[in-house]
Design a protein around this motif. Structure first.
Motif, mmCIF file in Angstrom:
data_model
loop_
_atom_site.group_PDB
_atom_site.id
_atom_site.type_symbol
_atom_site.label_atom_id
_atom_site.label_comp_id
_atom_site.label_asym_id
_atom_site.label_seq_id
_atom_site.Cartn_x
_atom_site.Cartn_y
_atom_site.Cartn_z
ATOM 1 N N GLN A 158 4.326 -11.015 1.833
ATOM 2 C CA GLN A 158 4.957 -9.851 1.595
ATOM 3 C C GLN A 158 4.935 -8.658 2.683
ATOM 4 O O GLN A 158 4.448 -8.742 3.230
ATOM 5 C CB GLN A 158 4.670 -9.161 0.317
ATOM 6 N N SER A 159 6.120 -7.921 2.593
ATOM 7 C CA SER A 159 6.025 -6.763 3.362
ATOM 8 C C SER A 159 4.704 -5.770 3.018
ATOM 9 O O SER A 159 4.522 -5.636 2.108
ATOM 10 C CB SER A 159 7.265 -5.797 3.152
ATOM 11 N N SER A 160 4.132 -5.103 4.378
ATOM 12 C CA SER A 160 3.016 -4.200 3.980
ATOM 13 C C SER A 160 3.588 -3.048 3.094
ATOM 14 O O SER A 160 2.803 -2.182 2.762
ATOM 15 C CB SER A 160 2.651 -3.634 5.389
ATOM 16 N N ARG A 161 4.956 -2.795 3.095
ATOM 17 C CA ARG A 161 5.290 -1.709 2.261
ATOM 18 C C ARG A 161 5.212 -1.985 0.739
ATOM 19 O O ARG A 161 5.228 -0.996 -0.028
ATOM 20 C CB ARG A 161 7.054 -1.593 2.619
ATOM 21 N N ARG A 162 5.058 -3.141 0.404
ATOM 22 C CA ARG A 162 4.675 -3.420 -0.848
ATOM 23 C C ARG A 162 3.359 -3.514 -1.392
ATOM 24 O O ARG A 162 2.421 -3.827 -0.523
ATOM 25 C CB ARG A 162 5.166 -5.051 -1.212
ATOM 26 N N LYS A 163 3.129 -3.239 -2.571
ATOM 27 C CA LYS A 163 1.715 -3.344 -3.407
ATOM 28 C C LYS A 163 1.567 -4.687 -3.388
ATOM 29 O O LYS A 163 1.936 -5.471 -4.527
ATOM 30 C CB LYS A 163 1.607 -2.599 -4.548
ATOM 31 N N ARG A 164 0.700 -5.354 -2.476
ATOM 32 C CA ARG A 164 0.627 -6.806 -2.164
ATOM 33 C C ARG A 164 -1.017 -7.138 -2.585
ATOM 34 O O ARG A 164 -1.301 -8.419 -2.467
ATOM 35 C CB ARG A 164 1.113 -7.311 -1.024
ATOM 36 N N ASN B 138 -2.774 -2.921 -8.989
ATOM 37 C CA ASN B 138 -1.760 -3.327 -7.911
ATOM 38 C C ASN B 138 -1.721 -2.350 -7.166
ATOM 39 O O ASN B 138 -1.371 -1.337 -7.366
ATOM 40 C CB ASN B 138 -0.616 -3.739 -8.659
ATOM 41 N N HIS C 38 -1.505 -1.371 -2.377
ATOM 42 C CA HIS C 38 -1.222 -1.740 -0.878
ATOM 43 C C HIS C 38 -2.508 -2.142 -0.350
ATOM 44 O O HIS C 38 -3.607 -2.030 -0.910
ATOM 45 C CB HIS C 38 -0.854 -0.464 -0.278
ATOM 46 N N TYR D 251 5.114 -7.336 8.494
ATOM 47 C CA TYR D 251 5.090 -8.548 8.154
ATOM 48 C C TYR D 251 3.681 -9.026 8.556
ATOM 49 O O TYR D 251 3.795 -9.288 9.949
ATOM 50 C CB TYR D 251 6.003 -9.524 7.875
ATOM 51 N N ASP E 75 1.061 5.015 -0.375
ATOM 52 C CA ASP E 75 2.082 5.705 -0.701
ATOM 53 C C ASP E 75 2.240 6.847 0.339
ATOM 54 O O ASP E 75 3.623 7.188 0.975
ATOM 55 C CB ASP E 75 2.640 5.815 -2.113
ATOM 56 N N TYR F 260 5.989 1.513 7.812
ATOM 57 C CA TYR F 260 5.273 0.372 7.163
ATOM 58 C C TYR F 260 3.780 0.880 7.146
ATOM 59 O O TYR F 260 3.359 1.776 8.032
ATOM 60 C CB TYR F 260 5.532 -0.979 7.758
#
Length: 167
Positions: free
Chosen positions: A20-26, A40, A42, A53, A113, A121
């Protein structure tokens, strides 16, 4: 890992999904008993693994890349980033040099955030799965002392080479 008694804390499972993108909570921390998502948030990948990515991974010293695979969480300590958590890589040739590379879970202001409000990102680490400083203590206290920590990406080299994934 369970059958080999590698885990002392079997209550939780942590998964970093670097597809997933580093912008997402992954980063997902799951309560195994109730099958509920506890946390959940980042998580950063290594600066030489990619920008938004993660695409490249390494077990080499000074690579500043993330290492994929299965880890066991160990003890906490206070270092340059405050509270940090040691993790042991369990996969020979894939992540077994994590300790030599000083790969740990720690908090950082370049993840989360607040950072994303002024950046495209999340920032990148030297290979550590860094989490937002705001949730660092909660994350570490939830997963410390022998839980499974899995850093995932569908890279064919990893998927084919992992003895744990392939039994």
């Amino acid at each position: 890992m369970l059958s080999k008694r590698m885990l002392r804390n079997t209550d939780v499972l942590s998964i970093c999904d670097f597809s997933q993108s580093s912008r997402r909570k992954r980063l997902y921390i799951i309560d195994i008993e109730s099958m509920k998502l506890l946390i959940n948030t980042h998580v950063a990948h290594g600066r030489n693994s990619g920008s938004e990515y993660a695409r490249s991974f390494s077990n080499k010293l000074e690579s500043h890349q993330s290492s994929l695979g299965f880890y066991v969480t160990k003890k906490t300590y206070y270092g340059g980033h405050g509270l940090a958590l040691e993790i042991d890589g369990l996969e020979r040739g894939i992540n077994d040099k994590a300790n030599l590379r000083n790969i740990v879970v720690h908090g950082s202001d370049y993840v989360g955030d607040k950072f994303l409000r002024s950046n495209k990102y999340n920032g990148r680490s030297f290979g550590c799965p860094a989490v937002p400083s705001k949730v660092n203590t909660k994350v570490i206290n939830t997963i410390k002392n022998g839980s499974c920590f899995f850093i995932y990406h569908p890279t064919k080299n990893y998927v084919n080479k992992s003895r744990i994934l392939n039994g």
